[in-house]
Design a protein around this motif. Structure first.
Motif, mmCIF file in Angstrom:
data_model
loop_
_atom_site.group_PDB
_atom_site.id
_atom_site.type_symbol
_atom_site.label_atom_id
_atom_site.label_comp_id
_atom_site.label_asym_id
_atom_site.label_seq_id
_atom_site.Cartn_x
_atom_site.Cartn_y
_atom_site.Cartn_z
ATOM 1 N N LYS A 297 4.815 -5.660 7.190
ATOM 2 C CA LYS A 297 3.950 -4.591 7.703
ATOM 3 C C LYS A 297 3.775 -3.546 6.610
ATOM 4 O O LYS A 297 4.748 -3.012 6.089
ATOM 5 C CB LYS A 297 4.585 -3.956 8.945
ATOM 6 C CG LYS A 297 3.694 -2.948 9.646
ATOM 7 C CD LYS A 297 4.382 -2.441 10.921
ATOM 8 C CE LYS A 297 3.478 -1.475 11.673
ATOM 9 N NZ LYS A 297 4.152 -0.980 12.913
ATOM 10 N N THR A 298 2.526 -3.276 6.249
ATOM 11 C CA THR A 298 2.257 -2.315 5.183
ATOM 12 C C THR A 298 2.355 -0.883 5.717
ATOM 13 O O THR A 298 2.477 -0.655 6.921
ATOM 14 C CB THR A 298 0.859 -2.546 4.595
ATOM 15 O OG1 THR A 298 -0.120 -2.270 5.612
ATOM 16 C CG2 THR A 298 0.694 -3.974 4.113
ATOM 17 N N LYS B 147 -0.934 -2.557 8.550
ATOM 18 C CA LYS B 147 -1.498 -3.903 8.503
ATOM 19 C C LYS B 147 -0.378 -4.948 8.474
ATOM 20 O O LYS B 147 0.603 -4.799 7.755
ATOM 21 C CB LYS B 147 -2.386 -4.048 7.264
ATOM 22 C CG LYS B 147 -3.033 -5.411 7.119
ATOM 23 C CD LYS B 147 -3.862 -5.470 5.841
ATOM 24 C CE LYS B 147 -4.480 -6.832 5.648
ATOM 25 N NZ LYS B 147 -5.255 -6.901 4.374
ATOM 26 N N ASN C 72 0.836 -1.205 0.000
ATOM 27 C CA ASN C 72 0.000 0.000 0.000
ATOM 28 C C ASN C 72 0.871 1.255 0.000
ATOM 29 O O ASN C 72 0.703 2.169 0.817
ATOM 30 C CB ASN C 72 -0.936 -0.006 1.218
ATOM 31 C CG ASN C 72 -2.037 1.026 1.092
ATOM 32 O OD1 ASN C 72 -2.405 1.434 -0.014
ATOM 33 N ND2 ASN C 72 -2.565 1.480 2.229
ATOM 34 N N ILE D 173 0.850 -8.582 7.412
ATOM 35 C CA ILE D 173 0.530 -9.580 6.393
ATOM 36 C C ILE D 173 1.469 -10.771 6.548
ATOM 37 O O ILE D 173 2.699 -10.618 6.614
ATOM 38 C CB ILE D 173 0.673 -8.995 4.974
ATOM 39 C CG1 ILE D 173 -0.283 -7.829 4.774
ATOM 40 C CG2 ILE D 173 0.421 -10.070 3.922
ATOM 41 C CD1 ILE D 173 -0.181 -7.185 3.404
ATOM 42 N N SER E 89 -1.899 -14.912 3.983
ATOM 43 C CA SER E 89 -2.662 -14.724 5.226
ATOM 44 C C SER E 89 -3.973 -15.504 5.190
ATOM 45 O O SER E 89 -4.312 -16.231 6.132
ATOM 46 C CB SER E 89 -2.945 -13.234 5.446
ATOM 47 O OG SER E 89 -1.740 -12.512 5.586
ATOM 48 N N ASP F 153 0.092 1.255 5.957
ATOM 49 C CA ASP F 153 -1.054 1.638 6.790
ATOM 50 C C ASP F 153 -1.120 0.827 8.079
ATOM 51 O O ASP F 153 -2.125 0.843 8.791
ATOM 52 C CB ASP F 153 -2.362 1.498 6.009
ATOM 53 C CG ASP F 153 -2.564 0.098 5.454
ATOM 54 O OD1 ASP F 153 -1.670 -0.757 5.670
ATOM 55 O OD2 ASP F 153 -3.592 -0.151 4.797
ATOM 56 N N ASP G 50 1.096 -13.018 -0.555
ATOM 57 C CA ASP G 50 0.248 -12.944 0.635
ATOM 58 C C ASP G 50 -0.418 -14.300 0.857
ATOM 59 O O ASP G 50 -1.179 -14.776 0.012
ATOM 60 C CB ASP G 50 -0.807 -11.849 0.439
ATOM 61 C CG ASP G 50 -1.637 -11.617 1.694
ATOM 62 O OD1 ASP G 50 -1.508 -12.390 2.654
ATOM 63 O OD2 ASP G 50 -2.429 -10.652 1.695
#
Length: 212
Positions: A159-160, A164, A110, A166, A191, A162, A189
């Motif tokens: 860690k993105t 999050k 992101n 993952i 998850s 924003d 991904d």
């Protein structure tokens, strides 16, 4: 015969002198003719040599242009594969700094391309991995193993931008670009897949308890 051509007596001193000069002139002419023929043959051989060299250079240049065109086509093809991949792909230097990233990487983290290039994957990770190992320590270990020629495949908590977390599956391999070592990281991904596996394990456990 010469005296006859000159209309002079054979015993004439003038005739003998002219005859001597005539022979000298003929000899000089013959010598110049031989020198001219020799120089012409040398010039012909030099010209042929130059033409051969020119032909070889032309062939070499044609081959070089063909090789350059083939390399450009291959680079464009690999660039297209890199950009169109559904997996996030990062190119790192030997210090682990991101040099290039594809569009999927921007979607994964992101973030924009400018925000990713120049960073390290550790800076885009959770502080600790699932086994409790600090990400910095584990990343250095994996980096050294890959640089030693041992490709790595592992799960990693990223860690993105924003915030999050993952759960990702990462494949890390060594490649070379312009004679310098590079690392290619392919990130996927997983998850949702791991959540489904955990759910199946949970129901399997409950079934075992109920059956008991």
């Amino acid at each position: 015969t010469i005296s006859y051509w000159l209309h002079m007596p054979v015993k004439s001193a003038r005739a003998k002198t002219l005859e001597k000069y005539l022979y000298a002139a003929l000899g000089s002419t013959a010598f110049l003719l031989l020198v001219t023929l020799f120089l012409r043959s040398q010039l012909y051989r030099k010209t042929r040599h130059i033409e051969d060299v020119h032909d070889r250079l032309s062939d070499a240049m044609d081959k070089q242009r063909a090789i350059a065109a083939a390399l450009a086509d291959a680079e464009n093809w690999y660039r297209a594969v890199f950009e169109k991949s559904v997996d996030a792909m990062l190119v790192l230097d030997e210090a682990g700094v991101i040099l290039e990233c594809n569009t999927a990487s921007c979607d994964f983290f992101n973030a924009s391309r400018e925000n990713l290039v120049g960073r390290t994957p550790v800076g885009l990770s959770s502080d600790f991995q699932k086994d409790g190992t600090p990400s910095q320590e584990r990343a250095r270990e994996l980096l050294n193993l890959t640089l030693a020629g041992c490709p790595q495949r592992f799960e990693w908590l990223h860690k993105t931008f924003d915030g999050k977390i993952i759960n990702a599956e990462v494949q890390l391999s060594l490649m070379f670009q312009s004679g310098e070592g590079r690392l290619l990281a392919c990130i996927r991904d997983v998850s949702h897949q791991r959540e489904l596996e955990a759910e199946r394990e949970k129901w399997a456990y409950l079934k075992t308890v109920l059956d008991g």
